[in-house]
Structure formats: C-alpha cells, structure tokens
Design a protein around this motif. Structure first.
Motif: not given
Length: 525
Positions: A92, A150, A152, A154, A158
């Motif tokens: 990421v 996706y 961002f 978390a 995601h």
C-alpha cells in the motif's frame, strides 16, 4: 435481509489511439481506464521513464461523494502466457490518490514510479526480479495489463472500489533497416567524381513514437580477395563510419576514395536514442557487398591465324570493362616493340618478310586505367590459314602445277584441283611447299605484261591511297578480261593470264602458293 447483486458487463473499447482497452463495467463508484500508447517498448523501465507510454485515468462517478474526496490506491498485473508481473498483495503506497466527484484524474508513468519498483512487485515465469531491478527487456509477445483501484482506508479492509480496467499491447523487437542501394553483388559504375547515394528502408519498430528518435550508423569495409563479407565486418575495422538521422547517406569526395575494381561491404545499424525500441540483431542490417567498377584485366588466350593475303590476324578473349586494347609486337630478334590500338578482340598485321613475330596485349579501361600486359605470345611453327573461299578439295602440294580442267558450273568462277576446298583447314609450313615450285610461279608473274588498269587495295585486308578510281561492279556485268588485268572476286586478287568474251584463265594468289584459277565471262561483284 436484502441482497445486492452486481452485474458486470465486459466491453471491448477501441481507443482513439488504436489501443484495445477492455473495461469491466459495474456499479463500482470509480471507473479505471488504463492506456498503453503505441510505442510499446521491450524495456520494463520505459513504463515509468516515459510519460508517453502508460496512462491510467480514474473517475469518481458515484453521486454520494458529491461533497467529499475519496482516497484510493492501485494494483497492477502484467500477464503473458507463462509470465506474470503483479503488485504485491501487501503493498500500500504511503500517499493515496485523491479523487473528487466528476473530475477525471489521469496518472502518467512518472506518477506511478513507486508502484513499479522491484520491491513492490512479484515476478513469475519467464521474468524475474533482476529484470525488474535493472529495467531489462520484457519477453516479446502479447501482454495484458490489468489495473484495479482499492480504498486507501485500512479500517475498511482496502476494499475494491473500481472495476478492473484492461489494456493490451504487442511487445516485439523492431526490425533492422534493409539496404536498398547498392544491391548485393552489384557492380557500381566508377566515377571521376565520387558521388554514391547509399540508401536503406526503415522497417517495423515496436514504437510508433520512437521512429522520430532513430539514428543510423553507416559502416563501410574493404573486402580482399577470398574474404567473406560477413566475416570481415565481424573482425575488421571499417574504413569509414558515420551517423545520420535520415534513411540515406551521400558518399562523396570528402569521404575515403574507393578504389576501382575493389570489393566493399556495407551495413547500417539503427538505434533509438530514447531507448524505447529494441531491435533484432542489435539493430544491424544484413551485410551487402558490392564492387566499385570492374577490375581492368589482361587479355587471355592469344592466338594467331593467317589470311590469304599475307596478313596475320591476332585474336584474344575480349575483357569486360575494356574500352580499347593496346597491342605490341616485334620480331623475336628485335628489342623495340611497335604498338597499335585495337577496338575489338582482333588485330591484323602484315607478315614479316623474314623472321617471326611475338605479341603482347593489354586492356585500356575507364579513368585512364590499364591492365598488366598479357603473357608474350610467339608465332607458332605453323599458323592456321583463314579464308572465305570454299568449293574445292585441298591441294596435294603447291609444287603441283599441272594444267587444270575447266569447270563452268559456277557463275563466278571454277576451281582446280590445286585450289583448296576450305583454306581454313590448311596448315601452311615449309614442309608442304616446294621452293622450286614457288620460284616457278613467281617467274610466271614477272613475265606478265604491265596491267592496263590499276586498282586501289591489294587485298581484302588493306587499302592503298591512290588517285585512280577503282572500277566497281554491281550486279552481273559482262566484261572482256585483258591479259595482266587484276580483278577481285570474294575479296581475293586474281591476275588474268588469258581470256576472251566467254571465258578466261588467271592466277589466284594466296600465301606461299599460286594456283591456276578459271574465270567465267560474267562476274558478280
């Protein structure tokens, strides 16, 4: 509990630039459209080193984000049969891509550098991580690029927030140039002022955009006798090398002078100064060999023949490229050569009264070039006699002076047993002729009265300047031959010894033999 079903529609879109882009349409809030511009490189590093190669356009299309910004990141997957390069599942980026509603955002290669660092990718199959680190070459063939966005965040796991956009590219090695002039094995015309236009045809490259950034290196090699051109370019230094950005080069007077008759090898290399394109054979064209003019070669196969008018005819094999020939001859006992110019492969000279000749010949070629002299050719013991006379059997000997019988079947002349059927087949030498017979015939000629008519030209091989206009017979003309008169038939000289209005008799003169020859009363000129 209500279940939401997401329907996916696959569309194959042809972009304005000609790329094939496969989009998976859905109700995801973000659309993702990758583009691979048609300058497909074999170099992995070109994805991010050039902003004219890869582009990704993202659009936030969900109205519920009208007043907000949504942060996203991307995952990439390059795939070919047996090979995959993809973003690590746990990667990421540190900085998200922020999208606002209704505003397309286009990311260029320089915006995506972190995504293509070797540590953030997994390589499988025919590619490995070392290629990714070094920016090496991709295997050629059809590659498919998949890009997905996706969330961002978390805390939300995601989640996938866009459909997967797909683009395809055909990666291949470009072809080296093809030399169009000169052609393989061609003999170029030599020039007083060197001016040769070497040219070649650029061929398919992997990159449309890379064509403008190409340079060509022209190399010229000298090839010695027995050398193979392809081996020469691998093991020798070129006699000339230069670069150009055009598809031709004018080889002029400021470049090394080419030697007439020598063989040369030419090759051209293409390179992409921007590093976008890679080429088969490292960009080198096929080697083309050519000759600059023809060598000036010496005449060969000299031979000597004799005519019936005491003339030697020297001949040799004509040489390609010779414009004229210089002939030198002398008596074998002499030290000084006499020279003359011949325009074909033959030369005639009057036989010497005594002794024998020897000859040598050389070629005169363009640009004042001369070949070496041929080997000296000496007059043989016997010489072939050449004539255009035909119609009788070979004479047994010149000493046979018996009176012949008349044969009146011919309009022009009749022959005797002493007149050869074909003098081309007779070999004249001192063993065939009786000296006493020769002396007798000469005495007969000396006793003839002075001819009442003079003629210009004593034989078919020579002319003599004189003030008397020769008599010319055309068609069939009746005449009364006079004793001692010279007449000419088929190129041979006949001296009339007797005759009247219906028939006559004369002497036909040919080398070392004088024969009685009967004449008809009407002669066709």
């Amino acid at each position: 509990m209500m279940l939401k079903f997401y329907s996916l529609i696959l569309l194959l879109i042809i972009s304005p630039l000609g790329e094939r882009v496969l989009l998976a349409q859905s109700n995801f809030p973000v659309s993702c459209s990758p583009y691979l511009l048609p300058q497909y490189s074999l170099n992995w590093s070109a994805l991010t080193s050039s902003n004219n190669f890869l582009r990704v356009t993202l659009v936030l299309k969900d109205e519920k984000y009208l007043s907000g910004i949504i942060p996203v990141f991307l995952r990439f997957r390059f795939e070919q049969a047996g090979s995959v390069i993809s973003t690590r599942p746990d990667y990421v980026p540190a900085i998200p891509i922020n999208l606002t509603f209704g505003t397309p955002l286009t990311l260029l290669g320089s915006d995506l550098v972190n995504y293509f660092q070797a540590g953030n990718l997994i390589a499988q199959g025919a590619v490995d991580e070392s290629m990714l680190r070094q920016g090496g070459r991709l295997p050629d063939g059809l590659w498919t690029l998949s890009v997905t966005a996706y969330e961002f965040d978390a805390s939300r796991g995601h989640r996938q927030i866009s459909e997967t956009g797909i683009a395809m590219m055909q990666v291949f090695y470009g072809y080296p140039p093809q030399i169009t002039y000169p052609a393989e094995g061609q003999v170029l015309q030599e020039q007083e002022v060197q001016n040769l236009l070497f040219s070649w045809m650029p061929r398919g490259t992997a990159s449309r955009g890379g064509i403008s950034g190409l340079i060509y290196t022209v190399e010229l090699y000298e090839v010695s006798d027995g050398e193979i051109p392809n081996a020469v370019v691998q093991g020798k230094r070129p006699i000339f090398s230069t670069t150009t950005n055009t598809s031709n080069y004018l080889y002029g007077i400021t470049d090394p002078a080419l030697i007439v008759g020598r063989k040369y090898a030419l090759r051209v290399r293409v390179q992409d100064i921007e590093g976008v394109n890679e080429y088969q054979n490292d960009g080198y064209s096929e080697v083309v060999s050519f000759n600059y003019g023809r060598p000036c070669t010496s005449p060969e196969n000299l031979s000597l023949a004799s005519s019936l008018s005491r003339v030697y005819n020297l001949s040799w094999d004509p040489q390609v490229g010779a414009q004229t020939y210089e002939v030198a001859y002398k008596l074998t006992t002499a030290s000084v050569w006499t020279t003359a110019i011949a325009y074909t492969g033959t030369f005639s000279v009057v036989k010497p009264v005594e002794g024998k000749y020897e000859f040598k010949v050389r070629s005169n070629c363009s640009l004042a070039r001369q070949s070496e002299w041929s080997e000296i050719y000496s007059e043989p013991v016997s010489v072939v006699v050449k004539s255009n006379l035909a119609g009788a059997k070979p004479a047994a000997s010149a000493s046979n002076t018996s009176s012949p019988k008349t044969n009146s079947n011919s309009n022009n002349s009749s022959t005797t047993g002493n007149v050869p059927e074909d003098p081309l087949d007779i070999i004249v030498s001192s063993q065939d002729i009786s000296p006493a017979a020769i002396a007798q015939k000469r005495d007969e000629l000396d006793k003839l009265e002075t001819p009442s008519e003079s003629r210009c030209g004593g034989s078919m091989h020579s002319t003599v300047d004189c003030n008397i206009t020769p008599k010319v017979y055309s068609g069939t003309v009746a005449f009364v031959p006079a004793k001692g008169q010279k007449i000419y038939m088929n190129g041979y000289e006949i001296i009339v010894t007797s005759g009247d209005a219906s028939a006559g008799e004369g002497l036909l003169y040919y080398p070392l033999c004088i024969s009685v020859f009967r004449l008809a009363g009407r002669v066709s000129a």
